[in-house]
Scaffold this active site. Structure first.
Site, PDB file in Angstrom:
ATOM      1  CD  GLN A   1     -26.462 -71.908 -49.222  1.00 60.41           C
ATOM      2  OE1 GLN A   1     -26.182 -72.096 -50.419  1.00 60.41           O
ATOM      3  NE2 GLN A   1     -25.887 -72.585 -48.246  1.00 60.41           N
TER       4      GLN A   1
ATOM      5  CB  SER B   1     -22.944 -79.147 -50.711  1.00 57.18           C
ATOM      6  OG  SER B   1     -23.698 -78.227 -51.518  1.00 57.18           O
TER       7      SER B   1
ATOM      8  CB  CYS C   1     -48.492 -62.081 -60.233  1.00 54.91           C
ATOM      9  SG  CYS C   1     -48.754 -62.018 -62.014  1.00 54.91           S
TER      10      CYS C   1
ATOM     11  CG  ASN D   1     -21.999 -80.392 -44.891  1.00 56.95           C
ATOM     12  OD1 ASN D   1     -23.159 -80.023 -44.751  1.00 56.95           O
ATOM     13  ND2 ASN D   1     -21.566 -80.983 -45.999  1.00 56.95           N
TER      14      ASN D   1
ATOM     15  CG  HIS E   1     -30.752 -69.317 -52.115  1.00 60.03           C
ATOM     16  ND1 HIS E   1     -30.069 -70.511 -52.039  1.00 60.03           N
ATOM     17  CD2 HIS E   1     -29.886 -68.432 -52.655  1.00 60.03           C
ATOM     18  CE1 HIS E   1     -28.844 -70.346 -52.539  1.00 60.03           C
ATOM     19  NE2 HIS E   1     -28.700 -69.091 -52.900  1.00 60.03           N
TER      20      HIS E   1
ATOM     21  CB  ILE F   1     -36.951 -71.417 -49.201  1.00 60.47           C
ATOM     22  CG1 ILE F   1     -37.189 -72.927 -49.420  1.00 60.47           C
ATOM     23  CG2 ILE F   1     -35.923 -70.871 -50.186  1.00 60.47           C
ATOM     24  CD1 ILE F   1     -37.766 -73.290 -50.782  1.00 60.47           C
TER      25      ILE F   1
ATOM     26  CB  CYS G   1     -49.244 -57.618 -62.590  1.00 60.36           C
ATOM     27  SG  CYS G   1     -50.161 -58.598 -61.372  1.00 60.36           S
TER      28      CYS G   1
HETATM   29  N1  APR Z   1     -26.253 -82.764 -40.674  1.00 56.83           N
HETATM   30  C1  APR Z   1     -25.146 -82.310 -41.320  1.00 56.83           C
HETATM   31  N2  APR Z   1     -25.049 -82.245 -42.676  1.00 56.83           N
HETATM   32  C2  APR Z   1     -26.119 -82.678 -43.382  1.00 56.83           C
HETATM   33  C3  APR Z   1     -27.302 -83.180 -42.781  1.00 56.83           C
HETATM   34  C4  APR Z   1     -27.331 -83.212 -41.361  1.00 56.83           C
HETATM   35  N3  APR Z   1     -28.400 -83.651 -40.678  1.00 56.83           N
HETATM   36  N4  APR Z   1     -28.173 -83.526 -43.767  1.00 56.83           N
HETATM   37  C5  APR Z   1     -27.553 -83.241 -44.948  1.00 56.83           C
HETATM   38  N5  APR Z   1     -26.334 -82.752 -44.709  1.00 56.83           N
HETATM   39  C6  APR Z   1     -25.352 -82.219 -45.671  1.00 56.83           C
HETATM   40  C7  APR Z   1     -25.306 -82.953 -46.985  1.00 56.83           C
HETATM   41  O1  APR Z   1     -24.346 -83.995 -46.933  1.00 56.83           O
HETATM   42  C8  APR Z   1     -24.877 -81.839 -47.951  1.00 56.83           C
HETATM   43  O2  APR Z   1     -23.465 -81.779 -48.075  1.00 56.83           O
HETATM   44  O3  APR Z   1     -25.803 -80.920 -45.979  1.00 56.83           O
HETATM   45  C9  APR Z   1     -25.356 -80.558 -47.280  1.00 56.83           C
HETATM   46  C10 APR Z   1     -26.530 -79.922 -48.012  1.00 56.83           C
HETATM   47  O4  APR Z   1     -26.032 -79.475 -49.247  1.00 56.83           O
HETATM   48  P1  APR Z   1     -27.061 -79.100 -50.428  1.00 56.83           P
HETATM   49  O5  APR Z   1     -28.075 -80.158 -50.546  1.00 56.83           O
HETATM   50  O6  APR Z   1     -26.225 -78.747 -51.627  1.00 56.83           O
HETATM   51  O7  APR Z   1     -27.811 -77.817 -49.876  1.00 56.83           O
HETATM   52  P2  APR Z   1     -27.295 -76.320 -49.883  1.00 56.83           P
HETATM   53  O8  APR Z   1     -25.823 -76.246 -49.644  1.00 56.83           O
HETATM   54  O9  APR Z   1     -28.170 -75.560 -48.982  1.00 56.83           O
HETATM   55  O10 APR Z   1     -27.606 -75.892 -51.408  1.00 56.83           O
HETATM   56  C11 APR Z   1     -27.476 -74.552 -51.747  1.00 56.83           C
HETATM   57  O11 APR Z   1     -28.480 -74.969 -53.900  1.00 56.83           O
HETATM   58  O12 APR Z   1     -30.076 -75.925 -55.203  1.00 56.83           O
HETATM   59  C12 APR Z   1     -29.725 -74.774 -54.575  1.00 56.83           C
HETATM   60  O13 APR Z   1     -31.207 -73.112 -53.879  1.00 56.83           O
HETATM   61  C13 APR Z   1     -30.742 -74.386 -53.536  1.00 56.83           C
HETATM   62  O14 APR Z   1     -30.337 -73.209 -51.461  1.00 56.83           O
HETATM   63  C14 APR Z   1     -29.952 -74.334 -52.249  1.00 56.83           C
HETATM   64  C15 APR Z   1     -28.524 -74.168 -52.738  1.00 56.83           C
HETATM   65 ZN    ZN Z   2     -50.612 -60.616 -62.168  1.00 55.30          ZN
END
Ligand code: APR
Ligand code: ZN
Length: 271
Positions: free
Chosen positions: A108, A202, A134, A226, A126, A110, A137
């Site tokens: 997910q 998450s 753009c 996680n 993502h 970028i 266009c």
């Molecule tokens: N090790 C393990 N877990 C971690 C660490 C780490 N070093 N740092 C953060 N975390 C955990 C956090 O506790 C959280 O539960 O990683 C998780 C990240 O979750 P999100 O911030 O929700 O990220 P993600 O799951 O990638 O979100 C999905 O949501 O907003 C959109 O497009 C955005 O791609 C993103 C999507």
């Molecule tokens: Zn353009």
């Protein structure tokens, strides 16, 4: 090697066994694997959506109404994204691909750090912050072109040279559809996988949050690493609430240890 409790060592051993015995393991990653590279996540402690409301700063409808808001957020986060380097967790996932343990990474993220760490088969569901299009266009711009425009024009959003519509990084905002091929390919991979290693997510944003269910529906197993609990912890074979930058390298070491005990190197007379 950072100190791991006995429980974590046992869980790492169990995860390593699952992965060694798998035939189609894949990894699913989220922003949590990049926090140890200095890139904030979204919903963890101090995450981006804590400070910036996603409905204003991360939604396609608000981008159309006022793209400068999104660009103000991008101005804060982009420098960290552009200068970040892979961390131990990224390199461990690259090693798992090298060892033939995982077939691909569905990410997910970028930030392109999986590719920088050496992973080859990466599906960016993502999008990617290093590409810009753009909004009018669909002309495409590189990161360097956009940085030069921002320096010269000094206003947000940077506009297209062709039709002066606002430019947008090729990342998926809330309310936008995901890249078709990547999401269908990810669903197919998840369906086929007998082990899904989920790291740093998450699991709160569909349709990606649904992918582990494709694995479960075919009898596949989940390994979740996680820092915080996820909605699938009770369905996972192994759940390790610890930093990916610590656990993933330990997982690679454990796999190597088990493999060396199983396939001791050929002794000279056997050659
Ligand atoms: N090790 C393990 N877990 C971690 C660490 C780490 N070093 N740092 C953060 N975390 C955990 C956090 O506790 C959280 O539960 O990683 C998780 C990240 O979750 P999100 O911030 O929700 O990220 P993600 O799951 O990638 O979100 C999905 O949501 O907003 C959109 O497009 C955005 O791609 C993103 C999507
Ligand atoms: Zn353009």
């Amino acid at each position: 090697m950072k100190i791991l409790r006995l429980l974590e060592r046992k869980q790492i051993h169990q995860a390593a066994e699952l992965l060694i015995n798998s035939s189609h393991a894949i990894a699913l990653t989220g922003a949590g694997v990049s926090t140890e590279s200095g890139i904030p996540d979204f919903r963890g402690e101090g995450g981006i959506w804590e400070k910036y409301k996603p409905e204003i700063y991360g939604n396609i409808k608000s981008f159309i109404k006022d793209p400068s808001k999104f660009w103000k957020l991008a101005e804060k986060v982009a420098p960290k994204l552009f200068t970040a380097e892979p961390n131990e967790g990224h390199y461990a996932l690259a090693e798992l691909e090298d060892m033939g343990i995982i077939d691909a990474i569905i990410t997910q993220n970028i930030d392109e750090l999986h590719q920088k760490a050496g992973n080859v088969i990466v599906y960016e569901v993502h999008g990617n912050i290093n590409r810009f299009t753009c909004f009018g266009c669909r002309a495409s711009y590189t990161k360097d072109q956009v940085m030069r425009k921002l320096k010269k024009e000094k206003n947000y959003p940077p506009r297209c040279d062709m039709c002066s519509a606002p430019l947008k990084p090729s990342v998926v905002l809330f309310g936008e559809s995901l890249p078709t091929f990547e999401i269908y390919q990810s669903q197919a991979l998840a369906e086929k996988s007998d082990v899904m290693l989920i790291a740093g997510s998450s699991l709160s944003v569909d349709p990606v949050a649904d992918l582990p269910r494709y694995t479960l529906s075919n009898g596949g197993k989940l390994i979740i690493i996680n820092e915080e609990p996820t909605y699938l912890d009770d369905k996972a074979e192994v759940v390790i609430q610890h930093k990916t930058g610590t656990i993933l390298p330990a997982l690679v070491e454990e796999i190597k240890k088990i493999k060396s005990m199983r396939e001791p190197t050929e002794s000279p007379e056997e050659e």
